[in-house]
Design an enzyme around this catalytic site. Sequence first.
Site, mmCIF file in Angstrom:
data_model
loop_
_atom_site.group_PDB
_atom_site.id
_atom_site.type_symbol
_atom_site.label_atom_id
_atom_site.label_comp_id
_atom_site.label_asym_id
_atom_site.label_seq_id
_atom_site.Cartn_x
_atom_site.Cartn_y
_atom_site.Cartn_z
ATOM 1 N N LYS A 82 -9.176 2.756 -2.264
ATOM 2 C CA LYS A 82 -9.581 2.331 -0.912
ATOM 3 C C LYS A 82 -10.904 2.988 -0.515
ATOM 4 O O LYS A 82 -11.038 4.221 -0.514
ATOM 5 C CB LYS A 82 -8.475 2.715 0.065
ATOM 6 C CG LYS A 82 -8.611 2.175 1.464
ATOM 7 C CD LYS A 82 -7.358 2.570 2.255
ATOM 8 C CE LYS A 82 -7.268 1.935 3.620
ATOM 9 N NZ LYS A 82 -5.999 2.295 4.293
ATOM 10 N N GLU A 138 0.836 -1.214 0.000
ATOM 11 C CA GLU A 138 0.000 0.000 0.000
ATOM 12 C C GLU A 138 0.872 1.264 0.000
ATOM 13 O O GLU A 138 1.883 1.323 0.695
ATOM 14 C CB GLU A 138 -0.883 -0.001 1.262
ATOM 15 C CG GLU A 138 -1.826 1.193 1.352
ATOM 16 C CD GLU A 138 -2.634 1.235 2.658
ATOM 17 O OE1 GLU A 138 -2.325 0.477 3.601
ATOM 18 O OE2 GLU A 138 -3.575 2.041 2.728
ATOM 19 N N CYS A 178 -5.791 -2.779 3.014
ATOM 20 C CA CYS A 178 -5.517 -2.640 4.445
ATOM 21 C C CYS A 178 -6.783 -2.645 5.306
ATOM 22 O O CYS A 178 -7.421 -3.675 5.457
ATOM 23 C CB CYS A 178 -4.674 -1.372 4.642
ATOM 24 S SG CYS A 178 -3.645 -1.400 6.121
HETATM 25 O O1 LIG Z 1 -7.163 -1.560 10.772
HETATM 26 C C1 LIG Z 1 -6.020 -1.488 11.233
HETATM 27 O O2 LIG Z 1 -5.739 -1.845 12.379
HETATM 28 C C2 LIG Z 1 -4.900 -0.927 10.401
HETATM 29 C C3 LIG Z 1 -5.391 -0.279 9.153
HETATM 30 C C4 LIG Z 1 -4.374 0.580 8.512
HETATM 31 O O3 LIG Z 1 -3.276 0.733 8.986
HETATM 32 C C5 LIG Z 1 -4.691 1.197 7.222
HETATM 33 O O4 LIG Z 1 -5.770 0.994 6.662
HETATM 34 O O5 LIG Z 1 -3.821 1.913 6.717
#
Ligand SMILES: O=C(O)CCC(=O)C(=O)O
Length: 265
Positions: free
Chosen positions: A116, A47, A150
């Site tokens: 996203k 990402e 993510c």
């Molecule tokens: O949901 C999480 O604990 C981490 C999500 C995260 O770091 C993100 O989406 O960038």
Amino acid sequence: MTTRLRVAIVQMNIEAGSPDANFAKMEAKLLEAAALDPKPDLIVLPEMWNTGYALTEIGKLADPDGTRTKQLVSEFCRSHSVNVLAGSIAQLRGDQVTNTIHVFDRTGAEISEYSKIHLFQLMNEHLHLQAGEAAGVFQLEGSPAAAMICYDIRFPELARKLALGGAKILFVPAEWPHPRLHHWRTLLQARAIENQMFVVSCNTVGESGGSSFFGHSMVIDPWGEVLAEAEEKETILTADIDLSLVDEVRGRIPVFADRRPSLYE
Ligand SMILES: O=C(O)CCC(=O)C(=O)O
């Protein structure tokens, strides 16, 4: 259509706020992955690999319309005859920035794009990024596939929608930090088990913006078995996947046929 895929996952340390350094490093990593023997069919990137979490200056750092990324990756795919799921990048669209995946096939043609949908408030994404508005399934070497980014994996209804749309493999580029390793491993396995599909995740490593990213990129099969898992260091993780296992598992435990959506949708 092929059901067998060899994937190579580029788990790397991203330098927050330094697109030039990250592009140079990514070019080297792509070459390293493509030179593996046996050669992968698909390379998966993490990402926001172009900028990292330099959110306060993201408008200046993001790739305008993804042009630089598309040039690098499309040409790479064509010259090495490999598919690349180009992680996600910070992409400038007008005066907004999105967190966007581009997928390219072996000819260098772009076959899918996903931004996203769920922005992670704990890391202030909602203050600096524009959320995506669409998710969908694409064809990878003739097999249905999908991607999330993510924090998206905390939303089982999105993964289920993609599975109902036909996806047999779900890709998850991420920058997921300590201390939530148990969430990462459990959620990825749950998405694989409940949807009876492969899950291929690509996390980052290293420190940035006060966060520490733990790696542990994973390849999980439709039974929830971990086929490959990286440690907390830079690496290229590989695994061989046979997508025909998805139909076998869905045949053994017919979750999709047994759903009663009228009671809970
Ligand atoms: O949901 C999480 O604990 C981490 C999500 C995260 O770091 C993100 O989406 O960038």
